[in-house]
Design a protein around this motif. Structure first.
Motif, short mmCIF file in Angstrom:
data_model
loop_
_atom_site.label_atom_id
_atom_site.label_comp_id
_atom_site.label_asym_id
_atom_site.label_seq_id
_atom_site.Cartn_x
_atom_site.Cartn_y
_atom_site.Cartn_z
N LEU A 106 0.83 -1.20 0.00
CA LEU A 106 0.00 0.00 0.00
C LEU A 106 0.87 1.25 0.00
O LEU A 106 0.56 2.24 -0.67
CB LEU A 106 -0.92 0.00 1.23
N GLU A 107 1.96 1.21 0.75
CA GLU A 107 2.86 2.36 0.80
C GLU A 107 3.52 2.60 -0.55
O GLU A 107 3.75 3.74 -0.95
CB GLU A 107 3.92 2.13 1.88
N ALA A 108 3.83 1.50 -1.27
CA ALA A 108 4.41 1.65 -2.60
C ALA A 108 3.41 2.28 -3.57
O ALA A 108 3.78 3.07 -4.44
CB ALA A 108 4.87 0.29 -3.12
N ALA A 109 2.14 1.92 -3.40
CA ALA A 109 1.11 2.48 -4.27
C ALA A 109 0.73 3.90 -3.87
O ALA A 109 0.35 4.72 -4.72
CB ALA A 109 -0.14 1.59 -4.24
N ARG A 110 0.80 4.20 -2.58
CA ARG A 110 0.46 5.52 -2.08
C ARG A 110 1.50 5.95 -1.05
O ARG A 110 1.31 5.74 0.15
CB ARG A 110 -0.93 5.49 -1.44
N PRO A 111 2.64 6.49 -1.49
CA PRO A 111 3.69 6.89 -0.55
C PRO A 111 3.16 7.83 0.53
O PRO A 111 2.41 8.76 0.26
CB PRO A 111 4.71 7.61 -1.44
N GLY A 112 3.54 7.54 1.76
CA GLY A 112 3.10 8.37 2.88
C GLY A 112 1.76 7.97 3.47
O GLY A 112 1.26 8.65 4.38
N LEU A 113 1.17 6.85 3.00
CA LEU A 113 -0.17 6.48 3.47
C LEU A 113 -0.20 6.23 4.97
O LEU A 113 -1.10 6.73 5.67
CB LEU A 113 -0.66 5.24 2.73
N ARG A 114 0.77 5.48 5.49
CA ARG A 114 0.73 5.18 6.93
C ARG A 114 0.86 6.45 7.75
O ARG A 114 0.19 6.61 8.77
CB ARG A 114 1.82 4.18 7.29
N HIS A 115 1.72 7.35 7.32
CA HIS A 115 1.86 8.62 8.04
C HIS A 115 0.54 9.38 8.03
O HIS A 115 0.13 9.97 9.04
CB HIS A 115 2.97 9.46 7.41
N SER A 136 -6.78 10.83 2.06
CA SER A 136 -7.42 10.81 0.75
C SER A 136 -7.88 9.40 0.41
O SER A 136 -7.29 8.42 0.87
CB SER A 136 -6.46 11.33 -0.31
N PRO A 137 -8.93 9.27 -0.38
CA PRO A 137 -9.48 7.94 -0.71
C PRO A 137 -8.44 7.04 -1.38
O PRO A 137 -7.52 7.52 -2.05
CB PRO A 137 -10.63 8.26 -1.66
N LEU A 138 -8.61 5.75 -1.21
CA LEU A 138 -7.73 4.78 -1.84
C LEU A 138 -8.20 4.51 -3.26
O LEU A 138 -9.38 4.71 -3.60
CB LEU A 138 -7.74 3.47 -1.05
N ASP A 139 -7.29 4.01 -4.08
CA ASP A 139 -7.66 3.52 -5.40
C ASP A 139 -8.31 2.14 -5.24
O ASP A 139 -7.98 1.38 -4.34
CB ASP A 139 -6.43 3.41 -6.30
N LYS A 140 -9.19 1.81 -6.15
CA LYS A 140 -9.92 0.54 -6.07
C LYS A 140 -8.97 -0.66 -6.01
O LYS A 140 -9.22 -1.64 -5.31
CB LYS A 140 -10.85 0.41 -7.28
N LYS A 141 -7.86 -0.58 -6.73
CA LYS A 141 -6.93 -1.71 -6.78
C LYS A 141 -6.27 -1.96 -5.43
O LYS A 141 -5.70 -3.03 -5.19
CB LYS A 141 -5.86 -1.46 -7.84
N MET A 142 -6.35 -0.98 -4.52
CA MET A 142 -5.73 -1.12 -3.20
C MET A 142 -6.66 -1.79 -2.19
O MET A 142 -6.23 -2.11 -1.07
CB MET A 142 -5.32 0.26 -2.69
N LEU A 143 -7.91 -2.01 -2.55
CA LEU A 143 -8.91 -2.50 -1.59
C LEU A 143 -8.54 -3.83 -0.94
O LEU A 143 -8.57 -3.94 0.29
CB LEU A 143 -10.28 -2.59 -2.28
N LEU A 197 -7.91 2.60 8.46
CA LEU A 197 -7.64 1.89 7.22
C LEU A 197 -8.87 1.08 6.79
O LEU A 197 -9.23 1.04 5.61
CB LEU A 197 -6.43 0.97 7.40
N ALA A 198 -9.52 0.43 7.76
CA ALA A 198 -10.74 -0.31 7.44
C ALA A 198 -11.83 0.62 6.91
O ALA A 198 -12.58 0.25 6.00
CB ALA A 198 -11.23 -1.06 8.68
N ARG A 199 -11.91 1.81 7.45
CA ARG A 199 -12.91 2.77 6.97
C ARG A 199 -12.64 3.21 5.54
O ARG A 199 -13.57 3.44 4.76
CB ARG A 199 -12.95 3.98 7.91
N LEU A 200 -11.35 3.33 5.19
CA LEU A 200 -11.01 3.67 3.81
C LEU A 200 -11.44 2.54 2.87
O LEU A 200 -11.93 2.79 1.75
CB LEU A 200 -9.51 3.91 3.68
N ALA A 201 -11.27 1.29 3.30
CA ALA A 201 -11.73 0.16 2.51
C ALA A 201 -13.25 0.17 2.40
O ALA A 201 -13.82 -0.07 1.32
CB ALA A 201 -11.25 -1.15 3.13
N TRP A 202 -13.92 0.46 3.50
CA TRP A 202 -15.38 0.52 3.53
C TRP A 202 -15.90 1.59 2.56
O TRP A 202 -16.91 1.38 1.88
CB TRP A 202 -15.84 0.82 4.94
N ALA A 203 -15.20 2.71 2.48
CA ALA A 203 -15.62 3.78 1.57
C ALA A 203 -15.52 3.34 0.11
O ALA A 203 -16.27 3.83 -0.73
CB ALA A 203 -14.75 5.02 1.80
N LEU A 204 -14.62 2.42 -0.18
CA LEU A 204 -14.48 1.93 -1.55
C LEU A 204 -15.58 0.94 -1.91
O LEU A 204 -16.15 1.01 -3.00
CB LEU A 204 -13.12 1.25 -1.72
#
Length: 308
Positions: free
Chosen positions: A139-148, A157-164, A197-204
């Motif tokens: 996930l960090e490779a797909a969205r640098p800085g996500l954990r921070h 910011s919302p995740l891309d569908k492929k990250m779900l 993180l689960a909420r971001l998945a839920w939003a997708l």
């Protein structure tokens, strides 16, 4: 809080298919000796990710085959750390293995050998952490800085569908790790991050996994400080609706996540009996997870008098 007992299609590969997977890069090298190493690794990662979604209905075979599949997949993932499908397969494999075959054995052993049960829980926690970290790395490779962002921002910011799938399994593994880390304040303090993180998945996609994500949301809501029992029930009921009677884990999740904490033994027993009543069509992708969860339901019913 335990990880969601209801899961998307089983991520334990069948051992007999692994030989075919291993032939993919060898065949590629034989046909084109100059094939770039990363291209071959990418093809192997794709093959392993697809094998991780193979249906299996024999938990003992899955338990025996899983270590080889996971070790092989993990070694490839280290070379392709940003491969999201393989990261989801590996994270899911470690999470399900920890839950179904290590933590559950610890639960059953607790009454007769508390020291051995503690060792098994420590191993399960390490497996959860391992799976989580693989998914977070991708996930960090797909969205640098996500954990921070998860740790410092109220609404990343919302995740891309492929990250779900990777987001789901990272959150589920994190939940399992936290549930076994009561004596580790730093790990328990990560609960809001895992929930975010689960909420971001839920939003997708709230329907992800035929009730798996909804069960995870219910488990998190019932576990978090100040959580709403009403909201947790809404999540668990949504998981049951999405499962449409095909997902035994959705019934077990509600029994353990809602009925047991509320002290409602009648509801607890009724939900577990409904889990036992779930029957799978031949070849159903839910076969393995349902078989595992029916085993847990049986054990919970046998020990219900000790739980209430």
């Amino acid at each position: 809080m335990a990880p969601p007992p209801s899961t998307p299609p089983a991520l334990f590969a069948q051992a007999r298919r692994l030989a075919r997977v291993l032939l993919v890069p060898l065949l590629a090298l034989g046909l084109c000796a100059c094939a770039p190493r990363q291209l071959v690794l990418g093809e192997l990662a794709d093959s392993l990710a697809s094998q991780g979604q193979s249906a299996e209905d024999d938990p003992d075979l899955a338990r025996d085959a899983a270590p080889f599949y996971l070790k092989l997949s993990e070694s490839v993932l280290r070379e392709q750390p940003g491969h999201l499908p393989l990261s989801a397969a590996v994270a899911g494999g470690f999470t399900q293995y920890a839950y179904a075959f290590v933590a559950f054995e610890a639960d059953r052993m607790e009454a007769t050998d508390a020291r051995a049960a503690a060792r098994l829980r420590a191993r399960a926690a390490a497996l959860y952490r391992r799976g989580r970290d693989h998914a977070l790395r991708a996930l960090e490779a797909a969205r640098p800085g996500l954990r921070h962002q998860l740790e410092t921002q109220g609404s990343p910011s919302p995740l891309d569908k492929k990250m779900l799938p990777s987001a789901y399994w990272a959150a589920a593994a994190w939940g399992g790790l936290i549930s076994l880390s009561k004596d580790d304040p730093d790990t328990v303090a990560d609960l809001p991050v895992a929930i975010q993180l689960a909420r971001l998945a839920w939003a997708l996609d709230p329907a992800y996994g035929d009730g798996a994500l909804a069960s995870l949301m219910g488990s998190f809501e019932s576990a978090r400080p100040g959580g709403s029992p009403q909201q947790a029930q809404a999540y668990f009921d949504e998981a049951l609706r999405q499962g449409a009677g095909r997902n035994a884990g959705a019934f077990v999740a509600k029994a353990e996540g809602l009925a047991q904490p509320a002290g409602d033994k009648a509801a607890f027993v009724a939900l577990l009996q409904q889990a036992l009543a779930v029957r799978d069509a031949p070849g159903s992708p839910m076969n393995l997870s349902n078989t595992v969860m029916r085993r847990r339901a049986e054990w919970l019913l046998e020990t219900a008098d000790d739980l209430f």
